[in-house]
Design an enzyme around this catalytic site. Structure first.
Site, PDB file in Angstrom:
ATOM      1  N   THR A 217       0.825  -1.206   0.000  1.00 28.90           N
ATOM      2  CA  THR A 217       0.000   0.000   0.000  1.00 28.90           C
ATOM      3  C   THR A 217       0.862   1.260   0.000  1.00 28.90           C
ATOM      4  O   THR A 217       1.991   1.236   0.482  1.00 28.90           O
ATOM      5  CB  THR A 217      -0.849  -0.057   1.287  1.00 28.90           C
ATOM      6  N   ARG A 245     -13.917  -7.802  -0.465  1.00 27.62           N
ATOM      7  CA  ARG A 245     -13.266  -7.528   0.828  1.00 27.62           C
ATOM      8  C   ARG A 245     -12.736  -6.079   0.844  1.00 27.62           C
ATOM      9  O   ARG A 245     -12.138  -5.610  -0.114  1.00 27.62           O
ATOM     10  CB  ARG A 245     -12.103  -8.506   1.024  1.00 27.62           C
ATOM     11  N   VAL A 246     -12.959  -5.401   1.935  1.00 29.36           N
ATOM     12  CA  VAL A 246     -12.442  -4.044   2.092  1.00 29.36           C
ATOM     13  C   VAL A 246     -11.524  -4.015   3.307  1.00 29.36           C
ATOM     14  O   VAL A 246     -11.880  -4.541   4.367  1.00 29.36           O
ATOM     15  CB  VAL A 246     -13.597  -3.026   2.273  1.00 29.36           C
ATOM     16  N   GLY A 247     -10.362  -3.419   3.133  1.00 34.32           N
ATOM     17  CA  GLY A 247      -9.393  -3.349   4.232  1.00 34.32           C
ATOM     18  C   GLY A 247      -9.494  -2.039   4.995  1.00 34.32           C
ATOM     19  O   GLY A 247     -10.526  -1.351   4.973  1.00 34.32           O
ATOM     20  N   ASP A 248      -8.409  -1.693   5.660  1.00 30.04           N
ATOM     21  CA  ASP A 248      -8.406  -0.503   6.516  1.00 30.04           C
ATOM     22  C   ASP A 248      -8.182   0.792   5.741  1.00 30.04           C
ATOM     23  O   ASP A 248      -8.544   1.870   6.215  1.00 30.04           O
ATOM     24  CB  ASP A 248      -7.301  -0.625   7.569  1.00 30.04           C
ATOM     25  N   THR A 268      -0.222   0.925   6.867  1.00 27.46           N
ATOM     26  CA  THR A 268      -0.100  -0.179   5.923  1.00 27.46           C
ATOM     27  C   THR A 268       0.106  -1.464   6.704  1.00 27.46           C
ATOM     28  O   THR A 268       0.801  -1.475   7.715  1.00 27.46           O
ATOM     29  CB  THR A 268       1.059   0.041   4.945  1.00 27.46           C
ATOM     30  N   GLY A 269      -0.504  -2.526   6.235  1.00 29.86           N
ATOM     31  CA  GLY A 269      -0.348  -3.792   6.936  1.00 29.86           C
ATOM     32  C   GLY A 269      -1.612  -4.611   6.818  1.00 29.86           C
ATOM     33  O   GLY A 269      -2.431  -4.385   5.924  1.00 29.86           O
ATOM     34  N   GLY A 271      -4.945  -5.303   7.136  1.00 29.33           N
ATOM     35  CA  GLY A 271      -5.995  -4.323   7.350  1.00 29.33           C
ATOM     36  C   GLY A 271      -7.020  -4.683   8.406  1.00 29.33           C
ATOM     37  O   GLY A 271      -7.502  -3.810   9.132  1.00 29.33           O
TER      38      GLY A 271
HETATM   39  N1  ASP Z   1      -3.694  -2.390   4.656  1.00 32.81           N
HETATM   40  C1  ASP Z   1      -3.988  -2.900   3.340  1.00 32.81           C
HETATM   41  C2  ASP Z   1      -5.228  -3.747   3.420  1.00 32.81           C
HETATM   42  O1  ASP Z   1      -5.369  -4.509   4.353  1.00 32.81           O
HETATM   43  C3  ASP Z   1      -2.871  -3.715   2.765  1.00 32.81           C
HETATM   44  C4  ASP Z   1      -1.517  -3.090   2.803  1.00 32.81           C
HETATM   45  O2  ASP Z   1      -1.246  -2.188   3.597  1.00 32.81           O
HETATM   46  O3  ASP Z   1      -0.680  -3.494   2.000  1.00 32.81           O
HETATM   47  O4  ASP Z   1      -6.023  -3.677   2.515  1.00 32.81           O
END
Ligand code: ASP
Length: 354
Positions: A217, A245-248, A268-269, A271
């Site tokens: 991200t 799916r929706v992340g953070d 980032t990480g 989510g």
């Molecule tokens: N945080 C993002 C998600 O979970 C992924 C990422 O940071 O690479 O969608």
């Protein structure tokens, strides 16, 4: 070449060696059992390009160079916006757009694919001055999802548009859109094939996959000349994510937050954990209600609470006084910043900060 990549804009007469020294003495590493954190003063702009298992042995010198160049270009674009009199939001958008265009990062072109081989793009932006926010989730057409998120903030009474609604809004706004194939790079198509071949059955088991397949991200935090903060984040989410799916990243308070009184944060990480812990807002709340400084807030939220729940990742967080922290629990995080006097610093690995 030094493993620390520095460029200078306004004080070009200073020799590189003194700049390296200068950067080394102004940033303070803060140790933590949970991972890596660095505290840097006088920052006006910072970015990340994702956190994960970024190992030196897996990185060719050419790839290393390409990432550092792309990060530097993004920082330069964001800083140029500030220098031109733009506000923190302009800088955030200007820094994120080139990363969305770069196939190196998991956002825009080169975003990871869902289990059906398609991109679903998430992005958000927040204005620390007014507390305004805009976001899109599961968009498929905008070339620059961060620009669409900003339009949601400025041109609609809403905060978040999802899926077809986001694409329709992009069209109505006349922002640049692309065909689905434009977003899909051979690297991401191969990645999906590999993942599906390895485990034909499940999309649910994201947590057990190697972290380098999940992250990438991009995000930015900025502080402008009027003391206003802004933050933005843009992503394709996690590789082989389930459809829808929706992340953070598009969730205000989870992946992105900005408030002039406290800090601007882009995460980032993994989510799901950032959502459950409301990490971006948590930093703000710790500062506002818990009387913590930004380093302590970041350390406790990202380096302690996140791994305690089983999550991993990192963030860039910029305080209203120009203090930057960039904590992460992973081996590395693509990251960089520009200080008030125009010095650009780029880092990749966790052990690179000293
Ligand atoms: N945080 C993002 C998600 O979970 C992924 C990422 O940071 O690479 O969608």
């Amino acid at each position: 070449m030094s493993d620390q990549s520095l460029t200078r804009f306004s004080l070009g007469h200073l020799p590189l060696a003194s700049l390296l020294l200068c950067a080394a003495c102004t940033s303070t590493p803060v140790g933590s059992a949970g991972g890596d954190m660095e505290v840097v003063p006088d920052v006006v702009l910072a970015i990340h390009g994702g956190a994960g298992t970024i190992l030196r042995e897996n990185m060719t010198p050419e790839m290393d160079q390409r990432y550092r160049q792309a990060l530097t270009q993004a920082l330069e674009a964001g800083y140029a916006a500030l220098e031109a009199g733009g506000d923190a939001l302009d800088a955030v958008e200007a820094a994120i757009r080139p990363m969305e265009d770069s196939p190196l990062f998991n956002s825009g072109r080169g975003a990871v694919l869902n289990d059906e081989g398609e991109v679903e793009l998430d992005a958000s932006i927040m204005d620390g001055a007014e507390g305004l926010a805009g976001a899109v989730a599961g968009a498929r057409t905008p070339r620059h999802p961060i620009t669409l998120a900003r339009r949601v903030m400025n041109e609609s009474p809403h905060v978040l548009f999802a899926a077809e609604g986001a694409d329709r809004f992009a069209e109505a706004q006349g922002i640049e859109t692309m065909e689905a194939a434009w977003f899909v790079t051979p690297r991401r198509a191969d990645q999906l094939k590999r993942m599906q071949a390895r485990d034909a059955s499940s999309t649910a088991d994201l947590a057990r996959r190697p972290v380098d397949e999940k992250f990438g991200t991009v995000g930015c935090v900025a502080l402008d000349g009027d003391g206003h903060l802004a933050a933005g984040t843009s992503t394709g989410g996690m590789a082989r994510k389930a459809f829808g799916r929706v992340g953070d990243s598009p969730i205000i308070g989870a992946g992105t937050w900005a408030a002039d009184a406290t800090c601007a944060v882009s995460c980032t990480g993994h989510g799901e954990f950032f959502i459950r812990l409301a990490i971006a807002h948590q930093l703000h709340a710790r500062m506002l209600f818990g009387d913590q400084g930004l380093p302590q807030a970041a350390r406790e939220a990202v380096l302690e609470e996140l791994p305690a729940l089983g999550g991993s990742g990192g963030c860039v967080a910029l305080g209203a006084d120009g203090t930057l922290v960039a904590p992460f629990t992973t081996a590395g995080m693509y990251r960089g910043w520009v200080t008030r006097n125009g010095v650009v610093t780029v880092r990749i690995h966790g052990d690179e900060r000293r």
